[in-house]
Write a protein that holds these residues in place. Structure first.
Motif, PDB file in Angstrom:
ATOM      1  N   PRO A 147      17.915 -27.341  -8.474  1.00 39.48           N
ATOM      2  CA  PRO A 147      16.614 -27.303  -9.170  1.00 39.48           C
ATOM      3  C   PRO A 147      16.700 -27.700 -10.644  1.00 39.48           C
ATOM      4  O   PRO A 147      17.691 -27.406 -11.323  1.00 39.48           O
ATOM      5  CB  PRO A 147      16.187 -25.834  -9.020  1.00 39.48           C
ATOM      6  CG  PRO A 147      16.895 -25.351  -7.800  1.00 39.48           C
ATOM      7  CD  PRO A 147      18.210 -26.054  -7.799  1.00 39.48           C
ATOM      8  N   PHE A 148      15.651 -28.366 -11.092  1.00 38.34           N
ATOM      9  CA  PHE A 148      15.502 -28.655 -12.518  1.00 38.34           C
ATOM     10  C   PHE A 148      15.011 -27.388 -13.212  1.00 38.34           C
ATOM     11  O   PHE A 148      14.115 -26.701 -12.714  1.00 38.34           O
ATOM     12  CB  PHE A 148      14.485 -29.776 -12.738  1.00 38.34           C
ATOM     13  CG  PHE A 148      14.920 -31.116 -12.216  1.00 38.34           C
ATOM     14  CD1 PHE A 148      15.849 -31.873 -12.906  1.00 38.34           C
ATOM     15  CD2 PHE A 148      14.393 -31.620 -11.031  1.00 38.34           C
ATOM     16  CE1 PHE A 148      16.257 -33.113 -12.430  1.00 38.34           C
ATOM     17  CE2 PHE A 148      14.789 -32.855 -10.548  1.00 38.34           C
ATOM     18  CZ  PHE A 148      15.719 -33.611 -11.242  1.00 38.34           C
ATOM     19  N   GLN A 149      15.557 -27.105 -14.375  1.00 31.57           N
ATOM     20  CA  GLN A 149      15.160 -25.893 -15.084  1.00 31.57           C
ATOM     21  C   GLN A 149      13.842 -26.072 -15.836  1.00 31.57           C
ATOM     22  O   GLN A 149      13.005 -25.175 -15.865  1.00 31.57           O
ATOM     23  CB  GLN A 149      16.264 -25.457 -16.052  1.00 31.57           C
ATOM     24  CG  GLN A 149      17.532 -25.002 -15.358  1.00 31.57           C
ATOM     25  CD  GLN A 149      17.261 -23.866 -14.362  1.00 31.57           C
ATOM     26  OE1 GLN A 149      16.711 -22.825 -14.736  1.00 31.57           O
ATOM     27  NE2 GLN A 149      17.641 -24.078 -13.101  1.00 31.57           N
ATOM     28  N   THR A 150      13.656 -27.231 -16.436  1.00 30.61           N
ATOM     29  CA  THR A 150      12.454 -27.461 -17.233  1.00 30.61           C
ATOM     30  C   THR A 150      11.755 -28.740 -16.784  1.00 30.61           C
ATOM     31  O   THR A 150      12.358 -29.627 -16.154  1.00 30.61           O
ATOM     32  CB  THR A 150      12.788 -27.593 -18.732  1.00 30.61           C
ATOM     33  OG1 THR A 150      13.590 -28.780 -18.930  1.00 30.61           O
ATOM     34  CG2 THR A 150      13.563 -26.364 -19.230  1.00 30.61           C
ATOM     35  N   ASN A 151      10.482 -28.858 -17.161  1.00 31.67           N
ATOM     36  CA  ASN A 151       9.739 -30.085 -16.861  1.00 31.67           C
ATOM     37  C   ASN A 151      10.338 -31.268 -17.606  1.00 31.67           C
ATOM     38  O   ASN A 151      10.407 -32.378 -17.068  1.00 31.67           O
ATOM     39  CB  ASN A 151       8.273 -29.907 -17.256  1.00 31.67           C
ATOM     40  CG  ASN A 151       7.570 -28.838 -16.438  1.00 31.67           C
ATOM     41  OD1 ASN A 151       8.054 -28.428 -15.385  1.00 31.67           O
ATOM     42  ND2 ASN A 151       6.429 -28.365 -16.924  1.00 31.67           N
ATOM     43  N   MET A 190      11.348 -25.831  -5.311  1.00 29.90           N
ATOM     44  CA  MET A 190      12.218 -26.222  -6.426  1.00 29.90           C
ATOM     45  C   MET A 190      13.360 -27.130  -5.984  1.00 29.90           C
ATOM     46  O   MET A 190      14.045 -27.724  -6.814  1.00 29.90           O
ATOM     47  CB  MET A 190      12.764 -24.964  -7.105  1.00 29.90           C
ATOM     48  CG  MET A 190      11.683 -24.087  -7.719  1.00 29.90           C
ATOM     49  SD  MET A 190      12.262 -22.428  -8.163  1.00 29.90           S
ATOM     50  CE  MET A 190      13.477 -22.815  -9.408  1.00 29.90           C
ATOM     51  N   GLU A 207      13.443 -31.729 -18.402  1.00 27.04           N
ATOM     52  CA  GLU A 207      14.676 -32.142 -17.725  1.00 27.04           C
ATOM     53  C   GLU A 207      14.346 -33.023 -16.529  1.00 27.04           C
ATOM     54  O   GLU A 207      15.007 -34.047 -16.296  1.00 27.04           O
ATOM     55  CB  GLU A 207      15.469 -30.914 -17.276  1.00 27.04           C
ATOM     56  CG  GLU A 207      16.778 -31.262 -16.569  1.00 27.04           C
ATOM     57  CD  GLU A 207      17.462 -30.055 -15.952  1.00 27.04           C
ATOM     58  OE1 GLU A 207      18.543 -30.245 -15.360  1.00 27.04           O
ATOM     59  OE2 GLU A 207      16.908 -28.942 -16.023  1.00 27.04           O
ATOM     60  N   LEU A 208      13.351 -32.628 -15.767  1.00 25.12           N
ATOM     61  CA  LEU A 208      12.950 -33.442 -14.612  1.00 25.12           C
ATOM     62  C   LEU A 208      12.478 -34.819 -15.065  1.00 25.12           C
ATOM     63  O   LEU A 208      12.904 -35.841 -14.517  1.00 25.12           O
ATOM     64  CB  LEU A 208      11.851 -32.734 -13.827  1.00 25.12           C
ATOM     65  CG  LEU A 208      11.352 -33.438 -12.558  1.00 25.12           C
ATOM     66  CD1 LEU A 208      10.895 -32.415 -11.524  1.00 25.12           C
ATOM     67  CD2 LEU A 208      10.201 -34.405 -12.847  1.00 25.12           C
ATOM     68  N   ARG A 216       8.729 -28.565  -7.671  1.00 19.78           N
ATOM     69  CA  ARG A 216       8.509 -27.760  -8.878  1.00 19.78           C
ATOM     70  C   ARG A 216       9.816 -27.568  -9.639  1.00 19.78           C
ATOM     71  O   ARG A 216      10.899 -27.592  -9.044  1.00 19.78           O
ATOM     72  CB  ARG A 216       7.938 -26.383  -8.516  1.00 19.78           C
ATOM     73  CG  ARG A 216       6.614 -26.420  -7.782  1.00 19.78           C
ATOM     74  CD  ARG A 216       6.193 -25.025  -7.367  1.00 19.78           C
ATOM     75  NE  ARG A 216       5.045 -25.049  -6.457  1.00 19.78           N
ATOM     76  CZ  ARG A 216       4.685 -24.031  -5.683  1.00 19.78           C
ATOM     77  NH1 ARG A 216       5.381 -22.894  -5.710  1.00 19.78           N
ATOM     78  NH2 ARG A 216       3.643 -24.136  -4.881  1.00 19.78           N
ATOM     79  N   THR A 217       9.695 -27.352 -10.925  1.00 20.34           N
ATOM     80  CA  THR A 217      10.839 -26.950 -11.745  1.00 20.34           C
ATOM     81  C   THR A 217      10.813 -25.431 -11.887  1.00 20.34           C
ATOM     82  O   THR A 217       9.822 -24.772 -11.537  1.00 20.34           O
ATOM     83  CB  THR A 217      10.767 -27.587 -13.132  1.00 20.34           C
ATOM     84  OG1 THR A 217       9.620 -27.056 -13.825  1.00 20.34           O
ATOM     85  CG2 THR A 217      10.623 -29.101 -13.040  1.00 20.34           C
ATOM     86  N   ASN A 218      11.890 -24.883 -12.440  1.00 21.64           N
ATOM     87  CA  ASN A 218      11.905 -23.444 -12.709  1.00 21.64           C
ATOM     88  C   ASN A 218      10.783 -23.083 -13.684  1.00 21.64           C
ATOM     89  O   ASN A 218      10.122 -22.044 -13.545  1.00 21.64           O
ATOM     90  CB  ASN A 218      13.261 -23.037 -13.288  1.00 21.64           C
ATOM     91  CG  ASN A 218      13.399 -21.540 -13.409  1.00 21.64           C
ATOM     92  OD1 ASN A 218      13.110 -20.794 -12.483  1.00 21.64           O
ATOM     93  ND2 ASN A 218      13.833 -21.072 -14.575  1.00 21.64           N
TER      94      ASN A 218
END
Length: 250
Positions: free
Chosen positions: A87-91, A186, A93-94, A164-166
Motif C-alpha cells: 500500500p501507498f502511505q500517502t496520496n 489499499m 506517494e501514489l 486507496r492510500t493509507n
C-alpha cells in the motif's frame, strides 16, 4: 508564364491529393462496421415510474441463484495481501509513483468501458492490479449476457471505489463507519460496484420517483455468486454504501 505554369502544377497536385484523401475516407467509412455501435447506443430516453418498469418486471419473475455474499474483511485482506501491491502511505506517494507502477505492469488504469463506468472518485484512484481488471471486465461481460437472455437492454455498472492510500482510507474512516483501518482497497485488488445505480446507455439517469433499475442487482449478484463459487473472487454486500465489495482471489 513560368509562374502560371508552376501554379497550375501546384493546383493539380493539391487536387489530386484531395481526391485520394476523399476516396480513402469513403472506403474507410464503407468498411467500418456501424451495426454494433448503433444498436448499442441508439436507445430512446424513456423513464418509467417506480413499479411500472417492464425490465424490472422481467427480473422479478425469474428465480436468481444468489449466495450469501458475506465474505468477512479478513478473507478479503488475505487475498489482497497475497495478490496486491504494497500500500501507498500517502496520496502524494501514489501520485509520484503511479506511472512507474503502470509501466512495470503492477497496476492498470481503469477506463470507462462498454459494461461499466467510473463514478466520481473522491477517496480512491482508478487503478487495479491486472488480475482485478480482468475480473471486473468478465463480471461486466457476464452481467450483460444475463440481461440479453431476458431481452433487457445493456446497462452500465457503476464503479464507486477502487485503489486507496493509507491517507485516503483514514480520511474515509472519518465519514464512513464501514471503512476499516486496513482495507483491501489499499492493495489494488478490490473495487466496489453500486447495486442501486445502473446507467442507461443514453447516459441520462432517471430523476427521483422514476425507476433507476436497481432490480438489476439480482442478475449482478448471481454473476458474483457464480464467480465466487468458482474461486475467482471474494464478495461482501455493504448495505450502508449500497455496493458489492469485490476482491480478486486468483
Amino acid at each position: 508564364m513560368r509562374r502560371a505554369k508552376r501554379l497550375s502544377i501546384i493546383f493539380f497536385i493539391l487536387g489530386f491529393c484531395s481526391c485520394l484523401f476523399l476516396i480513402g475516407t469513403v472506403r474507410f467509412l464503407k468498411d467500418l462496421s456501424w451495426t454494433g455501435f448503433i444498436s448499442k447506443c441508439n436507445e430512446a430516453v424513456v423513464f418509467y415510474p417506480v413499479g411500472h418498469c417492464p425490465d424490472c418486471k422481467k427480473i422479478s419473475k425469474r428465480y436468481w441463484k444468489i449466495g450469501p455474499l458475506n465474505d468477512a474483511n479478513p478473507v478479503h485482506l488475505e487475498c489482497a495481501q497475497r495478490m496486491g501491491i504494497i500500500p501507498f502511505q500517502t496520496n502524494a506517494e501514489l501520485e509520484s509513483n503511479i506511472d512507474s507502477y503502470v509501466f512495470r505492469g503492477k497496476l492498470k488504469k481503469l477506463e470507462d468501458t462498454d459494461t461499466y463506468k467510473l463514478k466520481k472518485l473522491t477517496h480512491s484512484y482508478p487503478y487495479l492490479v491486472p488480475q482485478a481488471v480482468n475480473l471486473l471486465n468478465e463480471i461486466g461481460q457476464r452481467f450483460e449476457k444475463k440481461l440479453a437472455e431476458l431481452d433487457i437492454p445493456p446497462r452500465y455498472m457503476m464503479i464507486s471505489s477502487v485503489l486507496r492510500t493509507n491517507e485516503s482510507q483514514y480520511g474515509l474512516g472519518q465519514r464512513n463507519s464501514n471503512a476499516t483501518t486496513i482495507s483491501a482497497h489499499m492493495f489494488g485488488t478490490t473495487f466496489d460496484i453500486s447495486y442501486k445505480e445502473f446507467l442507461p446507455l443514453h447516459g441520462v439517469q432517471a430523476r427521483e420517483g422514476y425507476c433507476r433499475h436497481d432490480m438489476l442487482r439480482h442478475p449482478l449478484a448471481e454473476v458474483l455468486t457464480e464467480m465466487s463459487e468458482e474461486g475467482r473472487c471474494k464478495v461482501v454486500i455493504e448495505k450502508k454504501q449500497a455496493c458489492f465489495h469485490v476482491t480478486v482471489a486468483k
